[in-house]
Design a protein around this motif. Structure first.
Motif, PDB file in Angstrom:
ATOM      1  N   ILE A 181       0.834  -1.279  -0.008  1.00 61.02           N
ATOM      2  CA  ILE A 181      -0.122  -0.084   0.075  1.00 61.02           C
ATOM      3  C   ILE A 181       0.925   1.266   0.041  1.00 61.02           C
ATOM      4  O   ILE A 181       0.625   2.283  -0.813  1.00 61.02           O
ATOM      5  N   GLU A 182       1.886   1.263   0.798  1.00 58.84           N
ATOM      6  CA  GLU A 182       2.720   2.540   0.984  1.00 58.84           C
ATOM      7  C   GLU A 182       3.448   2.731  -0.224  1.00 58.84           C
ATOM      8  O   GLU A 182       3.706   3.703  -0.724  1.00 58.84           O
ATOM      9  N   PHE A 183       3.996   1.712  -0.750  1.00 55.00           N
ATOM     10  CA  PHE A 183       4.660   1.828  -2.225  1.00 55.00           C
ATOM     11  C   PHE A 183       3.786   2.451  -3.220  1.00 55.00           C
ATOM     12  O   PHE A 183       4.191   3.316  -3.975  1.00 55.00           O
ATOM     13  N   GLU A 230       4.271   5.956  -5.296  1.00 54.86           N
ATOM     14  CA  GLU A 230       4.530   6.171  -6.577  1.00 54.86           C
ATOM     15  C   GLU A 230       3.247   6.763  -7.099  1.00 54.86           C
ATOM     16  O   GLU A 230       3.524   7.526  -8.429  1.00 54.86           O
ATOM     17  N   PHE A 231       2.146   6.552  -6.676  1.00 55.74           N
ATOM     18  CA  PHE A 231       0.785   7.133  -7.351  1.00 55.74           C
ATOM     19  C   PHE A 231       0.098   8.067  -6.366  1.00 55.74           C
ATOM     20  O   PHE A 231      -0.910   7.504  -5.941  1.00 55.74           O
ATOM     21  N   PRO A 232       0.665   9.111  -6.053  1.00 52.16           N
ATOM     22  CA  PRO A 232       0.098  10.009  -4.959  1.00 52.16           C
ATOM     23  C   PRO A 232      -1.341  10.433  -5.260  1.00 52.16           C
ATOM     24  O   PRO A 232      -2.137  10.845  -4.265  1.00 52.16           O
ATOM     25  N   GLU A 288       9.014 -10.138  -0.896  1.00 46.65           N
ATOM     26  CA  GLU A 288       9.925  -9.127  -1.184  1.00 46.65           C
ATOM     27  C   GLU A 288       9.289  -8.460  -2.216  1.00 46.65           C
ATOM     28  O   GLU A 288       9.433  -8.729  -3.405  1.00 46.65           O
ATOM     29  N   ILE A 289       8.849  -7.129  -2.238  1.00 49.62           N
ATOM     30  CA  ILE A 289       7.864  -6.476  -3.269  1.00 49.62           C
ATOM     31  C   ILE A 289       8.815  -6.310  -4.410  1.00 49.62           C
ATOM     32  O   ILE A 289       9.978  -5.793  -4.535  1.00 49.62           O
ATOM     33  N   ASP A 290       8.127  -6.583  -5.479  1.00 50.43           N
ATOM     34  CA  ASP A 290       8.904  -6.323  -6.935  1.00 50.43           C
ATOM     35  C   ASP A 290       8.285  -5.071  -7.359  1.00 50.43           C
ATOM     36  O   ASP A 290       7.280  -4.742  -7.994  1.00 50.43           O
ATOM     37  N   GLN A 291       8.991  -3.812  -6.915  1.00 47.95           N
ATOM     38  CA  GLN A 291       8.623  -2.597  -7.355  1.00 47.95           C
ATOM     39  C   GLN A 291       8.177  -2.360  -8.848  1.00 47.95           C
ATOM     40  O   GLN A 291       7.299  -1.711  -9.204  1.00 47.95           O
ATOM     41  N   GLY A 292       8.981  -2.924  -9.636  1.00 46.15           N
ATOM     42  CA  GLY A 292       8.683  -2.723 -11.023  1.00 46.15           C
ATOM     43  C   GLY A 292       7.378  -3.488 -11.591  1.00 46.15           C
ATOM     44  O   GLY A 292       6.582  -2.686 -12.359  1.00 46.15           O
ATOM     45  N   LEU A 293       7.185  -4.672 -10.984  1.00 47.06           N
ATOM     46  CA  LEU A 293       5.869  -5.506 -11.269  1.00 47.06           C
ATOM     47  C   LEU A 293       4.638  -4.627 -10.773  1.00 47.06           C
ATOM     48  O   LEU A 293       3.729  -4.387 -11.326  1.00 47.06           O
ATOM     49  N   VAL A 307       0.013  -1.341 -11.696  1.00 43.78           N
ATOM     50  CA  VAL A 307      -0.950  -0.153 -11.285  1.00 43.78           C
ATOM     51  C   VAL A 307      -0.994   0.823 -12.636  1.00 43.78           C
ATOM     52  O   VAL A 307      -2.160   1.157 -13.174  1.00 43.78           O
ATOM     53  N   ARG A 308       0.152   0.941 -13.490  1.00 42.18           N
ATOM     54  CA  ARG A 308       0.029   1.726 -14.622  1.00 42.18           C
ATOM     55  C   ARG A 308      -0.801   1.193 -15.283  1.00 42.18           C
ATOM     56  O   ARG A 308      -1.683   1.864 -16.254  1.00 42.18           O
ATOM     57  N   ALA A 309      -0.833  -0.144 -15.725  1.00 41.65           N
ATOM     58  CA  ALA A 309      -1.782  -0.769 -16.648  1.00 41.65           C
ATOM     59  C   ALA A 309      -3.291  -0.535 -16.334  1.00 41.65           C
ATOM     60  O   ALA A 309      -4.087  -0.471 -17.188  1.00 41.65           O
TER      61      ALA A 309
END
Length: 118
Positions: free
Chosen positions: A28-30, A34-36, A100-105, A110-112
């Motif tokens: 959630i925090e990530f 990334e998307f404020p 372990e969060i995969d930030q790129g994924l 989310v972008r998609a």
């Protein structure tokens, strides 16, 4: 025994085992960092991240795993190859409780979903 009815995301996280809560909180925090423009709320007794009321990401904890849902069968289909290491369903996939969060994924999912909502 299911998760007790919660009023807030913090209530939901407090009802979980510490590792599950920590992983969901980190996701959630990530996403919100990334998307404020997105917001998090509790819906259907689970954390949901939304854009102006339209669901972008849903999270849930189960006995042995967590689930992540981009609320889209099309996004899931588009990411099938990148999700090959996960247990995948039509509209969500399972995460280990200590993922372990995969930030790129996460960023790409989310972008998609946001692109689909436009």
């Amino acid at each position: 025994m299911g998760t007790p009815k919660c009023k807030t995301i913090e209530d939901y996280l407090a009802s979980l085992e510490p590792q599950k809560a920590a992983t969901i909180r980190a996701i959630i925090e990530f996403v919100l960092t990334e998307f404020p423009e997105l917001e998090a709320k509790l819906a259907w007794n689970v954390p949901v991240i939304h854009s102006k009321g339209k669901y972008v990401v849903g999270l849930a904890a189960y006995k042995r795993h967590l689930t992540f849902s981009p609320w889209s069968t099309w996004v899931m289909e588009d990411f099938k190859e990148r999700l090959a290491d996960f247990v995948v369903f039509k509209n969500c996939f399972q995460l280990p409780v200590d993922w372990e969060i995969d930030q790129g994924l996460l960023r790409d999912l989310v972008r998609a979903r946001l692109a689909e909502l436009l």
